[in-house]
Design an enzyme around this catalytic site. Structure first.
Site, PDB file in Angstrom:
ATOM      1  N   CYS A  61       5.226   3.195  25.327  1.00 44.45           N
ATOM      2  CA  CYS A  61       6.027   2.143  25.952  1.00 44.45           C
ATOM      3  C   CYS A  61       5.147   0.920  26.232  1.00 44.45           C
ATOM      4  O   CYS A  61       4.707   0.257  25.310  1.00 44.45           O
ATOM      5  CB  CYS A  61       6.723   2.680  27.196  1.00 44.45           C
ATOM      6  SG  CYS A  61       8.126   1.684  27.741  1.00 44.45           S
ATOM      7  N   HIS A  91       9.195   8.121  25.295  1.00 41.24           N
ATOM      8  CA  HIS A  91       8.307   8.800  26.242  1.00 41.24           C
ATOM      9  C   HIS A  91       8.240  10.303  25.957  1.00 41.24           C
ATOM     10  O   HIS A  91       8.887  11.103  26.649  1.00 41.24           O
ATOM     11  CB  HIS A  91       8.804   8.579  27.667  1.00 41.24           C
ATOM     12  CG  HIS A  91       8.569   7.206  28.191  1.00 41.24           C
ATOM     13  ND1 HIS A  91       7.412   6.837  28.852  1.00 41.24           N
ATOM     14  CD2 HIS A  91       9.343   6.090  28.144  1.00 41.24           C
ATOM     15  CE1 HIS A  91       7.489   5.565  29.202  1.00 41.24           C
ATOM     16  NE2 HIS A  91       8.656   5.083  28.783  1.00 41.24           N
ATOM     17  N   GLU A 137       5.976  12.316  26.747  1.00 41.26           N
ATOM     18  CA  GLU A 137       5.359  13.027  27.877  1.00 41.26           C
ATOM     19  C   GLU A 137       6.387  13.523  28.883  1.00 41.26           C
ATOM     20  O   GLU A 137       6.072  14.367  29.726  1.00 41.26           O
ATOM     21  CB  GLU A 137       4.323  12.123  28.573  1.00 41.26           C
ATOM     22  CG  GLU A 137       4.881  11.044  29.474  1.00 41.26           C
ATOM     23  CD  GLU A 137       5.336   9.787  28.749  1.00 41.26           C
ATOM     24  OE1 GLU A 137       5.594   8.779  29.433  1.00 41.26           O
ATOM     25  OE2 GLU A 137       5.445   9.814  27.501  1.00 41.26           O
TER      26      GLU A 137
END
Length: 222
Positions: free
Chosen positions: A86, A196, A198
């Site tokens: 991002c 994202h 993660e």
């Protein structure tokens, strides 16, 4: 495997990244601050998402000029694996570690939802745990994720297999050219992506589609 997370004023996804890397590698990453001029010997450097320096001037423009980013560039030149998620992707572009630009979403709105990603190139350290053409899920949360590159750069990215993630048909949240969601550099050790991964690494959080990316980047055996 050792990792490091870059901390900058305004980044707000650093705890997510630290938690993911700790969970996957079994070791908490070291953290490096904006003024640090050296980064310890690690296998992976991660630049998390957020709004570094309030996104003033351009997203990532100020962060890219911090001393720590010169250290990141030096490590990348030596072959250390780097991932920017991002705002981290925006910073890598502004720092010249990845080509192109990230512009305002075509909707002119902040987009926060789960999308589908297609694995365009599974022959990279980041995607080797996936299958070519595999579609995975990933959250997105950004206002300036519209990837753009000039015709020559775009042709090179596509021709050299540097486009590794693409928004699956009908799920492009920002208007990115060619549905591009993530790219790597020519050497293959620097990845930038807007989604994202993660945030999707274990079933308790709704799925583990992003886990394989970090396992591949860290060289964790299957």
């Amino acid at each position: 495997m050792k990792s490091a997370v870059v901390l900058l004023p305004g980044l707000n996804r650093d705890r997510d990244m630290i938690a993911a890397l700790t969970k996957i590698s079994g070791k908490p990453p070291v953290t490096v601050w904006q003024t640090d001029t050296e980064i310890p010997d690690v296998d992976l450097i991660a630049i998390p998402g957020g709004f570094s320096f309030g996104d003033y001037l351009r997203c990532g423009a100020i962060a890219a000029r911090m001393p720590v980013m010169r250290a990141v560039a030096e490590k990348a030149a030596k072959g250390v694996t780097v991932i920017g998620v991002c705002n981290g992707f925006q910073i890598l572009v502004e720092a010249g570690l990845l080509p192109g630009a990230l512009m305002r979403n075509t909707s002119l709105k902040f987009v926060c939802r789960q999308i589908k990603l297609e694995i365009t190139n599974a022959n990279t350290m980041f995607t080797r745990r996936y299958q070519p053409g595999q579609v995975i899920r990933s959250p997105v949360a950004h206002h300036d994720g519209n990837y753009f590159a000039d015709a020559e750069t775009l042709a090179r990215l596509e021709g050299e297999g540097q486009v590794v993630f693409r928004y699956a048909e009908g799920t492009n949240p920002n208007g990115s050219i060619n549905d591009i969601a993530g790219i790597i550099n020519e050497q293959g050790n620097v990845l930038g992506l807007m989604p994202h991964p993660e945030n999707l690494i274990e079933a308790a959080h709704g799925g583990s589609d992003g886990r394989a990316l970090f396992e591949g980047a860290l060289g964790i055996a299957a």
